[in-house]
Design a protein around this motif. Structure first.
Motif: not given
Length: 289
Positions: A102, A104, A113, A115, A131-132, A134-135, A138-139
């Motif tokens: 993943c 950046w 980003l 994924i 989790d992805q 949320r990533m 978040d990112r």
């Protein structure tokens, strides 16, 4: 500031045309992108020899001095080696291409980003997990508001038109949740591949509550596996400030890569609108660089 991005996909080493591979490198070297994106399926069957060829290709691009962001595709997961498929599905991708599934990239004008949507439990379909999602949120949460947020996956998060009859593809697994995460993160542009067809559309026209996202799909850049007689191609993007994005298809003629369809997309606060760009317009001249 304008970011020039070359978006390639489905290069399929093991089922590729070496002459077209060399032509992509020559085109990139001539036009000097600020970022090169490869959205999955770097190999045909995830074999070591194929990954070695793919690794040599991406290393040549890196040696040119271009930042490179890659994500794996379903063909980068072993198909017939069942043990490796389930115990280490992307072990060879991590070894030869990138340990980060993943990745950046951020510059003065864009935040990108990648994924990973490839899974061992499906042969061709993709999926995105909690989790992805949320990533994604978040990112992008810490990205300055004037930067264009770009999400890269191999499998489109949306159902895409495929075939000449207008039928729609299957969306990525957990599609609704993925769309909500993307909308919550304020993603402006979603890039994908997988179907070997070029397509660009506003997400709002395909999915309710998709957020202000423009969906762009790349064709196959170097593979010999065609869909609907569409030859090799990749996308050339100029990402301007204020949600202003140009997309030009760079298509293989059989002899060289030539500029094809060119559209400029602007966001009016509610939806994206595309306007064809003529060859003599300022945008067309700028995109030639």
């Amino acid at each position: 500031m304008t970011a020039r991005i070359a978006h390639l996909s489905d290069i399929h080493f093991g089922a590729n045309d070496p002459r077209v591979v060399a032509a992509t490198e020559a085109w990139l070297l001539k036009h000097q992108p600020d970022l090169v994106i490869i959205s999955g399926d770097l190999t045909q069957r995830a074999r070591v020899a194929q990954f070695r060829e793919a690794a040599a290709y991406v290393n040549r691009i890196r040696a040119m001095g271009f930042p490179l962001l890659c994500v794996p595709g379903n063909h980068d997961v072993p198909l017939w080696n069942v043990a490796r498929r389930f115990l280490s599905p992307l072990g060879r991708y991590r070894r030869f291409i990138d340990n980060d599934l993943c990745p950046w990239f951020e510059s003065a004008s864009v935040a990108v980003l990648g994924i990973n949507t490839a899974r061992s439990l499906t042969f061709k379909d993709g999926r995105i997990n909690d989790d992805q999602m949320r990533m994604i949120e978040d990112r992008f949460a810490h990205v300055a508001p004037d930067k264009t947020r770009i999400l890269v996956t191999h499998h489109p998060l949306f159902s895409m038109p495929i075939g000449k009859g207008g039928e729609l593809s299957e969306a990525v697994g957990r599609h609704d949740d993925a769309v909500m995460a993307m909308a919550g993160a304020g993603v402006h542009v979603a890039l994908a591949g997988h179907f070997h067809q070029t397509y660009a559309q506003a997400a709002r026209k395909m999915v309710e509550h998709a957020g202000p996202a423009l969906v762009m799909q790349a064709g196959t850049a170097t593979s010999t596996r065609f869909r609907n007689d569409e030859r090799q191609s990749f996308n050339w993007l100029h990402v301007h400030r204020n949600n202003d994005v140009e997309l030009q298809v760079i298509a293989w003629t059989g002899e060289s890569f030539q500029r094809g369809n060119h559209i400029r997309y602007g966001f009016d606060g509610r939806e994206w609108r595309g306007v064809p760009v003529g060859h003599d317009s300022p945008s067309a001249k700028a995109a030639s660089r």
